[in-house]
Design an enzyme around this catalytic site. Structure first.
Site: not given
Ligand code: PEP
Length: 256
Positions: A9, A11, A95, A97, A167, A173, A213
């Protein structure tokens, strides 16, 4: 037999020019890889450049998000029809985010998921708890709620074709990976939820990834877990050598 999947991904990183160059390197590094499916999910503006580079090779193309309508007055959105034309096979949905910064809800994920299946994509549906939820012992309840609402209305056959990515939001991140045993516990719980909903044969076909991560150093211990069938990789997918090392570490080792 579940073939592992590793999806990068990207991003909001890489212009079309940067993406094209990157994929050339990646193709060289992955030219002999077997026993794992690989996908990269660039920003929309780089999809065509990446598709051109990937044509005829082993690495598949994915998108990071998608609207549920085929077309319409939805300024700033991208439709399944457009992603199909661009050559996408996978699409990431829900996701964290998107949920956090764009107020995406499970109900929206559900609409997107139904559209993705209708258009023949392999959807990667993301679920996972926030740190405060984990600390309050609510991980199972949060994940079960997300699964219930996001997958609502799908039959067993449709469910068997979905990829789930667990996730934990606190691991994305942050450099803080979940312990492999903790990730396994949630992935196995997700498989039980799928079995209760769609039956054991369908649940056993579903690939359940881990994301948060993931790096070359931790992929082997994650993949050693029986219900971790690959990885959704953010930061480490932006360097060709680290992404290739993660792919290498995810190759098939006789999964059920
Ligand atoms: C992600 O964006 O899905 C992700 C897992 O990011 P990272 O690997 O950087 O934690």
């Amino acid at each position: 037999m579940r073939i592992p999947l590793v999806a990068g991904n990207w991003k909001m990183y890489k212009t079309a020019a940067e993406a094209g160059e990157f994929v050339q390197q990646l193709k060289t590094l992955l030219k002999d890889v077997q026993g794992v499916e690989v996908a990269v999910c660039p920003p929309f503006t780089a999809l065509y450049a990446v598709a051109r580079e990937l044509a005829g090779g082993k690495v598949a193309l994915g998108a990071q998000n998608m609207h549920w309508e085929e077309e319409g007055a939805y300024t700033g959105e991208v439709s399944p029809k457009m992603l199909k034309e661009a050559g996408c096979r996978y699409v990431i949905l829900g996701h964290s985010e998107r949920r956090q910064y764009f107020q995406e809800t499970d109900q929206m994920v559900n609409k997107k998921l139904k559209a993705a299946l209708k258009w023949g994509f392999v959807p990667i549906v993301c679920v996972g708890e926030q740190l405060a939820e984990r600390e309050a012992g609510k991980t199972a309840a949060v994940v079960a709620g997300q699964m219930e609402k996001s997958l609502d209305g799908l039959n067993s056959e449709e469910l068997a074709g979905v990829v789930i990515a667990y996730e934990p939001v606190w691991a994305i991140g942050t450099g803080r990976t979940a312990q492999p045993e903790d990730a396994q516990q949630v992935n196995s719980f997700i498989r039980e939820l799928l079995a209760a909903r769609a039956g054991r044969p369908a649940a056993d076909k579903v690939r359940i990834l881990y994301g948060g991560s993931v790096k070359p150093e931790n992929i082997a211990s994650l993949m050693a877990q029986p219900d971790i069938d690959g990885a959704l990789v953010g930061g480490a997918s932006l360097q060709a050598d680290s992404f290739a090392a993660i792919v290498e570490g995810s190759r098939l080792r006789g999964r059920a």
